[in-house]
Enzyme design. Structure first.
Site, mmCIF file in Angstrom:
data_model
loop_
_atom_site.group_PDB
_atom_site.id
_atom_site.type_symbol
_atom_site.label_atom_id
_atom_site.label_comp_id
_atom_site.label_asym_id
_atom_site.label_seq_id
_atom_site.Cartn_x
_atom_site.Cartn_y
_atom_site.Cartn_z
ATOM 1 C CB SER A 151 55.010 40.699 58.831
ATOM 2 O OG SER A 151 55.618 40.212 59.305
ATOM 3 C CE1 TYR A 164 50.808 39.018 62.407
ATOM 4 C CE2 TYR A 164 53.075 39.363 61.634
ATOM 5 C CZ TYR A 164 51.755 39.400 61.614
ATOM 6 O OH TYR A 164 52.798 41.146 61.583
HETATM 7 N N1 NAP Z 1 53.659 45.266 65.479
HETATM 8 C C1 NAP Z 1 54.295 44.901 64.992
HETATM 9 O O1 NAP Z 1 54.936 44.219 65.116
HETATM 10 C C2 NAP Z 1 54.212 44.260 63.148
HETATM 11 C C3 NAP Z 1 54.958 43.780 62.675
HETATM 12 C C4 NAP Z 1 54.792 43.634 60.887
HETATM 13 C C5 NAP Z 1 53.760 44.715 60.312
HETATM 14 N N2 NAP Z 1 52.842 44.332 60.940
HETATM 15 C C6 NAP Z 1 51.384 44.269 60.368
HETATM 16 O O2 NAP Z 1 50.793 45.893 60.548
HETATM 17 C C7 NAP Z 1 49.058 46.105 61.135
HETATM 18 C C8 NAP Z 1 48.638 46.854 61.993
HETATM 19 O O3 NAP Z 1 48.861 45.753 63.193
HETATM 20 P P1 NAP Z 1 49.545 46.661 64.556
HETATM 21 O O4 NAP Z 1 50.243 45.876 64.591
HETATM 22 O O5 NAP Z 1 49.456 48.381 64.090
HETATM 23 O O6 NAP Z 1 48.672 46.106 65.570
HETATM 24 P P2 NAP Z 1 47.034 46.555 66.101
HETATM 25 O O7 NAP Z 1 47.698 47.893 67.134
HETATM 26 O O8 NAP Z 1 46.925 45.472 66.654
HETATM 27 O O9 NAP Z 1 45.652 47.174 64.406
HETATM 28 C C9 NAP Z 1 45.759 46.089 63.973
HETATM 29 C C10 NAP Z 1 44.838 47.082 64.007
HETATM 30 O O10 NAP Z 1 43.696 46.377 62.753
HETATM 31 C C11 NAP Z 1 42.066 46.863 63.206
HETATM 32 N N3 NAP Z 1 41.046 45.091 62.857
HETATM 33 C C12 NAP Z 1 41.878 44.594 63.648
HETATM 34 N N4 NAP Z 1 41.298 43.177 62.952
HETATM 35 C C13 NAP Z 1 39.896 44.301 62.363
HETATM 36 C C14 NAP Z 1 38.430 43.085 61.636
HETATM 37 N N5 NAP Z 1 38.162 42.587 61.337
HETATM 38 N N6 NAP Z 1 38.692 44.854 60.780
HETATM 39 C C15 NAP Z 1 38.735 45.674 61.263
HETATM 40 N N7 NAP Z 1 39.605 46.239 62.036
HETATM 41 C C16 NAP Z 1 40.455 45.469 62.376
HETATM 42 C C17 NAP Z 1 42.503 47.128 64.573
HETATM 43 O O11 NAP Z 1 41.365 47.599 64.823
HETATM 44 P P3 NAP Z 1 39.248 47.157 66.008
HETATM 45 O O12 NAP Z 1 39.763 45.896 67.549
HETATM 46 O O13 NAP Z 1 39.972 48.424 66.638
HETATM 47 O O14 NAP Z 1 38.641 46.838 64.754
HETATM 48 C C18 NAP Z 1 43.489 48.373 64.713
HETATM 49 O O15 NAP Z 1 42.808 48.953 64.809
HETATM 50 C C19 NAP Z 1 48.844 44.139 60.671
HETATM 51 O O16 NAP Z 1 48.481 44.133 59.405
HETATM 52 C C20 NAP Z 1 50.387 43.413 61.182
HETATM 53 O O17 NAP Z 1 49.890 42.174 61.208
HETATM 54 C C21 NAP Z 1 52.552 44.525 62.645
#
Ligand code: NAP
Length: 279
Positions: A151, A164
């Protein structure tokens, strides 16, 4: 195990096997769909079986190949289980995308005791465990790639997102060091660092509004779509690099932002909490 992915007409990664964690929605689902278009065979991992199955069906109806595994990655036995299923379902394991993550926006001193440790385990310990379990497979093959979704908070940590931000900075350090360890053994390691992306991350009703959420509300066009991050991941397969900023313009602006830190930090400082648990 059959042969490793070789050059093919237009799709050199066709037939390569990839584990994508956090593939049930958001960035992970977009990465899975983009890899499937490259002909990569997928193992999708997350907790929510229904949502995984939706992504799996989308990929299958577009002509791709995907298996799904409902697994909480914070469980102690998770890494071994995922790798075991990957060995069974992927003919030519090549890629691990450690993407699953959570974010809780809250002042550190207001978080319940120990609750924040779940964020450390999900965002940092679990991907390291999975990498450790999967590496022997890649090293035996002498070829492979491990990608972490980091991130922009690794560079620009944010108030209410201290834990985070810490996990994402640690992922960058780990990824860069591991790439140096492995590059001469045929395995590359990369960290993709997006700015704010439009997903469900941190949208749990109990969360207070995170600074990035506020920014997205005030400037709706500043949020990226998950597909932009997925494109960056696919590009990394073709041109591996230790760290990639998404969008690429962030690479330039973060230098300027870091130089302006003394001024900007004043703007981000939180006022003393008022009454109520979510201040
Ligand atoms: N959105 C942003 O602005 C942003 C920016 C920079 C980086 N990121 C990073 O991108 C990545 C994906 O995030 P996103 O934005 O796509 O968020 P999201 O829509 O909340 O997706 C998170 C994913 O992680 C899975 N997950 C969470 N806890 C888990 C666990 N204990 N075991 C297995 N799976 C788990 C969730 O699936 P289940 O709930 O089905 O388990 C979901 O598929 C993360 O690492 C986040 O830090 C996001």
């Amino acid at each position: 195990m059959s042969s490793l992915p070789g050059p093919g007409p237009g799709r050199p990664f066709a037939g390569a096997g990839a584990i994508v964690t956090g593939a049930s929605r958001g960035i992970g689902a977009a990465i899975a769909r983009a890899l499937a278009r490259e002909g990569v065979h997928l193992l999708l991992v997350a907790r929510n079986a229904d949502r995984l199955s939706t992504v799996q069906s989308e990929i299958a109806s577009a002509g791709g190949t995907a298996a799904a595994l409902a697994q909480d990655l914070t469980a102690p036995e998770a890494a071994e289980r995922v790798v075991q299923v990957a060995r069974e379902r992927l003919e030519a394991p090549y890629l691990l995308v450690n993407n699953a993550g959570i974010a809780t926006a809250q002042r550190f001193d207001r978080r319940p005791p120990g609750e924040w440790e779940q964020e450390l385990v999900t965002n940092l310990v679990a991907p390291l465990r999975l990498t450790y379990a999967f590496l022997p497979t890649l090293l035996r093959a002498g070829r492979g790639h491990v990608i972490f979704t980091g991130s922009a908070t690794a560079d620009r940590p944010l108030p209410r997102l201290a834990v985070y931000s810490a996990t994402k900075a640690a992922l960058r350090g780990f990824g860069r060091a591991l790439d140096l360890e492995l590059v001469r053994r045929g395995v590359r390691v990369s960290v993709v660092e997006p700015v704010y992306v439009r997903t469900e991350l941190g949208r749990r009703p109990t969360d207070v509004e995170a600074p990035l959420e506020r920014r997205a509300r005030e400037h709706p066009r500043s949020a990226l779509e998950p597909e932009v991050v997925a494109c960056a991941v696919v590009r990394l397969l073709y041109h591996p690099r230790p760290v990639v900023h998404v969008p690429w313009t962030w690479a330039a602006s973060r230098g300027a932002l870091n130089a302006l830190d003394p001024i900007l930090q004043r703007r981000w400082r939180l006022p003393p909490p008022t009454a109520g648990p979510s201040a």
